[in-house]
Scaffold this active site. Structure first.
Site, PDB file in Angstrom:
ATOM      1  CB  VAL A 306      15.528 -60.041 -57.069  1.00 11.52           C
ATOM      2  CG1 VAL A 306      14.987 -60.300 -58.457  1.00 11.52           C
ATOM      3  CG2 VAL A 306      17.025 -59.818 -57.126  1.00 11.52           C
ATOM      4  CD  GLU A 311      12.037 -57.453 -61.095  1.00 14.88           C
ATOM      5  OE1 GLU A 311      10.939 -57.995 -60.858  1.00 14.88           O
ATOM      6  OE2 GLU A 311      13.007 -57.526 -60.321  1.00 14.88           O
ATOM      7  CG  ASP A 353     -19.080 -24.907 -76.980  1.00 11.96           C
ATOM      8  OD1 ASP A 353     -19.195 -24.199 -75.983  1.00 11.96           O
ATOM      9  OD2 ASP A 353     -18.098 -24.918 -77.727  1.00 11.96           O
ATOM     10  CG  ASP A 667     -14.152 -21.206 -76.277  1.00 18.45           C
ATOM     11  OD1 ASP A 667     -14.659 -20.330 -75.576  1.00 18.45           O
ATOM     12  OD2 ASP A 667     -14.733 -21.751 -77.234  1.00 18.45           O
ATOM     13  CD  GLU A 732       7.646 -62.994 -56.364  1.00 16.28           C
ATOM     14  OE1 GLU A 732       8.662 -62.284 -56.340  1.00 16.28           O
ATOM     15  OE2 GLU A 732       6.895 -63.064 -57.346  1.00 16.28           O
ATOM     16  CG  ASN A 758       8.882 -60.436 -59.766  1.00 16.45           C
ATOM     17  OD1 ASN A 758       8.097 -61.229 -59.236  1.00 16.45           O
ATOM     18  ND2 ASN A 758       9.726 -59.701 -59.079  1.00 16.45           N
ATOM     19  CB  THR A 761       4.758 -66.775 -63.927  1.00 18.28           C
ATOM     20  OG1 THR A 761       5.531 -66.217 -62.888  1.00 18.28           O
ATOM     21  CG2 THR A 761       5.487 -67.931 -64.557  1.00 18.28           C
ATOM     22  CG  ASP A 762       3.758 -62.159 -61.115  1.00 22.10           C
ATOM     23  OD1 ASP A 762       3.199 -63.273 -61.060  1.00 22.10           O
ATOM     24  OD2 ASP A 762       4.244 -61.572 -60.141  1.00 22.10           O
TER      25      ASP A 762
HETATM   26  P1  ATP Z   1     -22.179 -22.328 -78.747  1.00 19.67           P
HETATM   27  O1  ATP Z   1     -21.509 -21.429 -77.760  1.00 19.67           O
HETATM   28  O2  ATP Z   1     -23.039 -23.339 -78.139  1.00 19.67           O
HETATM   29  O3  ATP Z   1     -21.274 -22.878 -79.789  1.00 19.67           O
HETATM   30  P2  ATP Z   1     -23.165 -20.210 -80.423  1.00 19.67           P
HETATM   31  O4  ATP Z   1     -22.626 -20.586 -81.738  1.00 19.67           O
HETATM   32  O5  ATP Z   1     -24.532 -19.607 -80.389  1.00 19.67           O
HETATM   33  O6  ATP Z   1     -23.264 -21.401 -79.467  1.00 19.67           O
HETATM   34  P3  ATP Z   1     -21.347 -18.070 -80.405  1.00 19.67           P
HETATM   35  O7  ATP Z   1     -20.653 -18.566 -81.593  1.00 19.67           O
HETATM   36  O8  ATP Z   1     -20.599 -17.444 -79.301  1.00 19.67           O
HETATM   37  O9  ATP Z   1     -22.155 -19.206 -79.737  1.00 19.67           O
HETATM   38  O10 ATP Z   1     -22.467 -17.067 -80.921  1.00 19.67           O
HETATM   39  C1  ATP Z   1     -23.179 -16.243 -80.035  1.00 19.67           C
HETATM   40  C2  ATP Z   1     -24.289 -15.529 -80.765  1.00 19.67           C
HETATM   41  O11 ATP Z   1     -23.743 -14.670 -81.754  1.00 19.67           O
HETATM   42  C3  ATP Z   1     -25.248 -16.431 -81.530  1.00 19.67           C
HETATM   43  O12 ATP Z   1     -26.264 -16.903 -80.736  1.00 19.67           O
HETATM   44  C4  ATP Z   1     -25.766 -15.515 -82.614  1.00 19.67           C
HETATM   45  O13 ATP Z   1     -26.805 -14.705 -82.131  1.00 19.67           O
HETATM   46  C5  ATP Z   1     -24.575 -14.642 -82.903  1.00 19.67           C
HETATM   47  N1  ATP Z   1     -23.808 -15.156 -84.041  1.00 19.67           N
HETATM   48  C6  ATP Z   1     -23.305 -16.395 -84.227  1.00 19.67           C
HETATM   49  N2  ATP Z   1     -22.651 -16.475 -85.368  1.00 19.67           N
HETATM   50  C7  ATP Z   1     -22.716 -15.275 -85.942  1.00 19.67           C
HETATM   51  C8  ATP Z   1     -22.196 -14.702 -87.137  1.00 19.67           C
HETATM   52  N3  ATP Z   1     -21.471 -15.432 -87.978  1.00 19.67           N
HETATM   53  N4  ATP Z   1     -22.465 -13.419 -87.404  1.00 19.67           N
HETATM   54  C9  ATP Z   1     -23.177 -12.680 -86.562  1.00 19.67           C
HETATM   55  N5  ATP Z   1     -23.681 -13.140 -85.423  1.00 19.67           N
HETATM   56  C10 ATP Z   1     -23.450 -14.414 -85.091  1.00 19.67           C
END
Ligand code: ATP
Length: 931
Positions: A306, A311, A353, A667, A732, A758, A761-762
């Protein structure tokens, strides 16, 4: 068109075999206006909420049974049975004293209680995680009352018109009304991982299998690319997902690494106690030379069994992790997987990012630049109030600058965001801030979406993705239906590559190397000021390009727009704290290298001369070369999501323990690969959230650092109470084993008393140690190695050492009291062991600081636990009912003082160890004991 009295159709199987116009008719909805509020309410009452009923996961019964399959509890059950048999025999013999079956009942009660506690904790933890998930429940963009708005996924009703874009996880089944390039991954439903290309107009047979119903979209599937509009045809359990009753958002219930280690620990403890029991029993028999001591030796064995089981430990661990998640949520970090709570403490690299996490994601255009003109723009936020300046003079009408006007028009048409004014008159955007900023910019020149929509109609588009880094739309002049214009915006270098001409005044000229260099120079100049730069181009088309025709070529270059996305004010400090805590911050962005570098320098992530690795260079590198490079690079620019995966893998190969942020649909693999995948609560796609371990409710980098700090505190506290609890168990066991070896006539502690120690008190002080506040240096020391054992850095040896010291004190007292206080020696040993743990609890708060150096009120819970537990222990000795039950005897004042005296030796010993380290071994020990 909707009559309030009309009956609502029931969901059926064959929507796909009807044109969408029929479906709209049957469900009495309008593709441009959607449903009205009153109709939505009526439908919600009729169809219910759009939620799946939880069916998957472990059943409650499974959870309950699991609690009792633990080896330590099984050993306790065996002890209860043996003890019951012994009691039964003595009842038969008439040699029984006190309450019969007391120990058996108590042990079984503890087993049941432990099981129930574990059960309640697990069910609660599941419920808590589920409700945390609810907090991040997806939003859906719908058209209701003629307006585009966002609603919670569970509010959808059949007939609702909803919009889809890349990264969205669909919340209900629907039939497509319109779409562009829509690709959907339906793995959740069909198991097929490649994305399906959808189509609107189709003549499908009623029996078409699910995977081929290309005009339908299904709840639980993910939009990989493109956009679309659909009408909801089924919600909740009526959806295809609901039908197969698979809960994809089911609560994951992984044991934490700690829980796994605890199971291993249980096995070690049980095995070693069995070995010890065998030794003691064997020794006893040899000493006696016969079986005369059988009963005594069996009792000793039972007590040892025990004593060895901690426990109270499982409950304390679960509570600590639960408190950890609560603390983190207060700091805006939502834990989706429980192991993240303790593993966060080991993070030594954060890959973040840029846009939105390190910066505010509130874009404000500062400059528009063409080959002929440069205008500075003023104004704040998304309000379209601001002015244009050429050099220092204010520009009255941008129309005079044709190319600039072209940039503004392209910016509005090639755009999916909405610029809106709320009831209070404040301007805001719905959609991507980068695009919102362009609408605001055009608004400052008096150009609004509604005006351009009257002239142009969007007929096709090639959507934005982080890989393509650009977006195009094809618009048709409403008056001349065969005149098409393609507008494109995106990364300036890429757009420029697609251009053969440039706009100057009202004319397009062939672009030469000179103009190209000039554009790149302007781009670099703006980027090095930390501006986010977009390039614009256009092209006339005489027909709609066929799929794969490559329309984004031979374009006319329009110009550049530079927007400011200021760093979040708290990030620089958070980066500094990371540095002090031995955590490296790495920026991984899709943006231009100069923009990235400028922001990184402002935040202290990189130096002026730091090397920036671009996606292009990375692409050309082998993985082995990348592994060599990653140690030196803190900024990655112009990268695509698949590069992120390579970077994480390379860093992990170098032994890094990584927290990584991500928001896009692509991503997800990198988030899964990282040790802690972090999704954005505000801007993140549903897909990225599903793949993550933690969600930042405020998208803020500083929150990652805060969560890491909490993770460290949790891990330190877990180690703190483990050393406290297990030290006592070892003490113990040795004390009990010593009794027969030293020839004492009976066991010093009964199973009941051991359980009391156990658990109460613990257990109570251990719970209080779990809420010990962070030590001031928690973010000023390097992180723990992620693979280190929980017993590393001296914890294992501490437990054994303290256990032995603990045992020596109590054995000395036991032998002395056995001789001098034969009636109460057992109670004295019991009391001393309990009280000694009180001192130990106070001392265990810190490895380095003495108890008198710490503020006792900084952990009031511990103070209360120590005082309360001491009082309870005294009640066991002085309250007759309890005394009878626990088999103690009254202690005289002198005896009690002796107990206090002996037990305080424990506190003195631990404090003495700290002083010893401080004065003699400080240099050697410090790096080993960062706490
Ligand atoms: P992070 O990766 O840090 O979020 P980010 O927003 O620049 O940065 P992305 O969203 O991959 O990364 O965008 C990459 C590139 O694409 C930008 O730097 C820009 O030049 C272009 N971009 C971003 N948004 C648009 C959009 N709505 N339409 C057209 N081009 C875009």
């Amino acid at each position: 068109m909707i009559s309030p009295n009309s009956s609502l159709p029931n969901p059926h199987q064959s929507w796909h075999s009807h044109p969408v116009a029929d479906t709209l008719n049957t469900l009495q909805s309008d593709p441009t206006k959607g449903l009205t509020s009153a109709e939505i309410e009526r439908r919600r009452l009729h169809y219910g909420s759009n939620e799946l009923v939880e069916t998957a996961g472990r059943s409650r019964w499974d959870i309950l049974v699991d609690q009792f399959s633990n080896v330590m509890l099984l050993m306790l059950i065996a002890v209860a049975i043996i003890s019951g048999v012994l009691d039964f025999i003595s009842l038969q013999d008439g040699t029984s004293e006190g309450l019969p079956f007391k120990d058996t009942i108590a042990i079984l009660a503890i087993v049941v209680l432990n099981g129930l506690l574990g059960y309640i904790q697990e069910v609660r933890a599941e419920a808590a995680l589920a409700s945390l998930k609810q907090m991040s429940s997806p939003q859906v963009r719908v058209i209701r009352n003629g307006q585009t708005q966002e609603v919670e996924a569970h509010e959808l009703v059949p007939g609702d018109i909803f919009l889809m874009e890349a990264g969205v996880q669909l919340a209900a089944d629907g039939q497509l009304i319109e779409m562009s390039n829509l690709q959907i991954r339906e793995a959740a439903l069909t198991g097929e991982s490649t994305a399906v290309n959808k189509q609107v107009v189709l003549d499908l047979d009623e029996n078409t299998p699910l995977g081929d119903r290309l005009n339908m979209v299904f709840g639980g599937t993910e939009v990989v690319q493109g956009r679309g509009k659909a009408i909801v045809i089924a919600t909740g359990m009526d959806t295809e997902l609901g039908k197969i009753a698979t809960l994809i958002q089911g609560v994951e219930n992984e044991p934490t690494p700690l829980q796994k280690r605890m199971t291993q620990l249980g096995n070690v403890l049980v095995t070693s106690s069995l070995v010890l029991v065998a030794l003691v029993v064997g020794f006893g028999f040899i000493q006696a030379g016969n079986f005369s001591r059988l009963q005594e030796l069996v009792e000793v064995s039972l007590s040892m069994a025990v004593a060895v089981v901690p426990e109270g430990l499982p409950a304390v661990i679960t509570v600590t992790l639960a408190i950890g998640t609560q603390r983190m949520v207060k700091r805006h970090a939502l834990i989706r997987k429980l192991p993240a709570v303790e593993t966060l403490g080991s993070v030594n690299t954060i890959c973040s990012d840029k846009t939105g996490t390190l910066t505010q994601n509130k874009m404000v255009v500062q400059m528009v630049q063409t080959l002929g003109n440069q205008l500075r723009v003023t104004g704040e936020g998304y309000s379209p109030d601001g002015k244009f300046f050429a050099q220092e003079a204010q520009v009255v009408a941008t129309k005079a600058y044709s190319e600039i006007q072209g940039v503004l028009v392209a910016g509005v048409l090639c755009n999916d965001a909405l610029l809106q004014q709320d009831e209070a008159g404040n301007w805001g955007i719905l959609g991507d801030p980068t695009e919102g900023a362009l609408l605001t910019l055009a608004g400052k020149a008096g150009l609004f979406q509604s005006q351009l929509d009257e002239v142009f109609e969007r007929v096709d588009e090639i959507p934005f993705s982080s890989e393509r880094k650009r977006m195009s739309v094809i618009c048709c002049d409403r008056k001349k239906t065969d005149a098409y214009t393609l507008f494109c915006k995106g990364s300036p270098e890429l757009i420029l590559n697609c251009c053969d001409y440039y706009q100057f005044g009202d004319h397009a000229h062939r672009i030469t190397a000179k103009e190209r260099d000039e554009v790149l120079r302007m781009n670099a100049e703006m980027a090095s000021q930390g501006l986010r730069v977009l390039g614009f181009g256009y092209r006339f088309l005489d027909h709609l390009p066929a799929e794969g025709e490559g329309a984004e070529q031979g374009m006319v270059w329009l110009g550049l727009v530079g927007m400011l996305d200021a760093p979040r004010p708290e990030v620089a400090e958070a980066v500094r704290r990371c540095k002090a805590a031995g955590i490296r911050t790495i920026m991984i962005t899709g943006d231009h290298q100069l923009t990235a570098s400028a922001i990184a320098q402002r935040l202290g992530i990189a130096e002026a001369n730091s090397h920036v690795l671009t996606g292009q260079t990375l692409e050309a590198m082998s993985q082995a070369d990348l592994e060599l490079e990653v140690e030196a690079v803190s900024v990655y620019a112009r990268v695509s999501p698949e590069h992120k995966l390579r970077i994480v893998k390379a860093l992990q190969k170098r032994g890094k323990f990584i927290a990584m942020t991500g928001d896009g649909v692509n991503d997800a693999p990198a988030l899964k690969q990282a040790d802690i995948g972090i999704a954005m609560g505000i801007t993140g796609t549903d897909v990225s959230k599903e793949a993550s371990d933690m969600i930042l409710l405020d998208d803020n980098f500083a929150t990652i650092v805060a969560a890491t700090e909490e993770g460290r505190v949790v891990y330190t506290n877990i180690r703190r109470f483990i050393k406290y609890i297990l030290g006592s168990n070892v003490g113990e066991v040795i004390t009990i084993a010593a009794a027969p070896i030293l020839g004492l006539s009976s066991v010093p502690l009964t199973p009941l008393q051991i359980l009391w120690m156990n658990l109460v008190t613990d257990g109570l002080p251990a719970l209080a140690l779990a809420v010990e506040p962070a030590e001031p240096n928690v973010m000023q020391r390097p992180p723990f190695h992620p693979n280190e054992s929980i017993f590393a850095r001296g914890l294992g040896s501490y437990i054994v050492r303290i256990g032995i010291v603990f045992a020596i004190f109590s054995i000395v007292l036991m032998v002395w009291a056995y001789e001098n206080h034969p009636d109460s020696w057992r109670t004295m040993v019991f009391t001393t062991l309990c009280l000694a743990q009180m001192g130990h609890a106070l001392a265990a708060r810190s490895y380095t600081q003495l108890t008198i150096e710490m503020n006792p009120f900084s952990n009031v819970a511990l103070l209360a636990a120590v005082i309360g537990t001491t009082a309870l222990q005294l009640m066991l000795v002085y309250v007759p009912v309890l005394r009878n039950f626990f088999g103690t005897s009254v202690l005289t004042q002198e005896e009690l003082l002796i107990c206090f005296g002996f037990s305080s030796l424990m506190l003195l010993w631990v404090e003495g160890e700290k002083l010893f380290v401080r004065f003699f071994m400080q240099r050697r020990m410090r790096p080993m004991r960062p706490e």
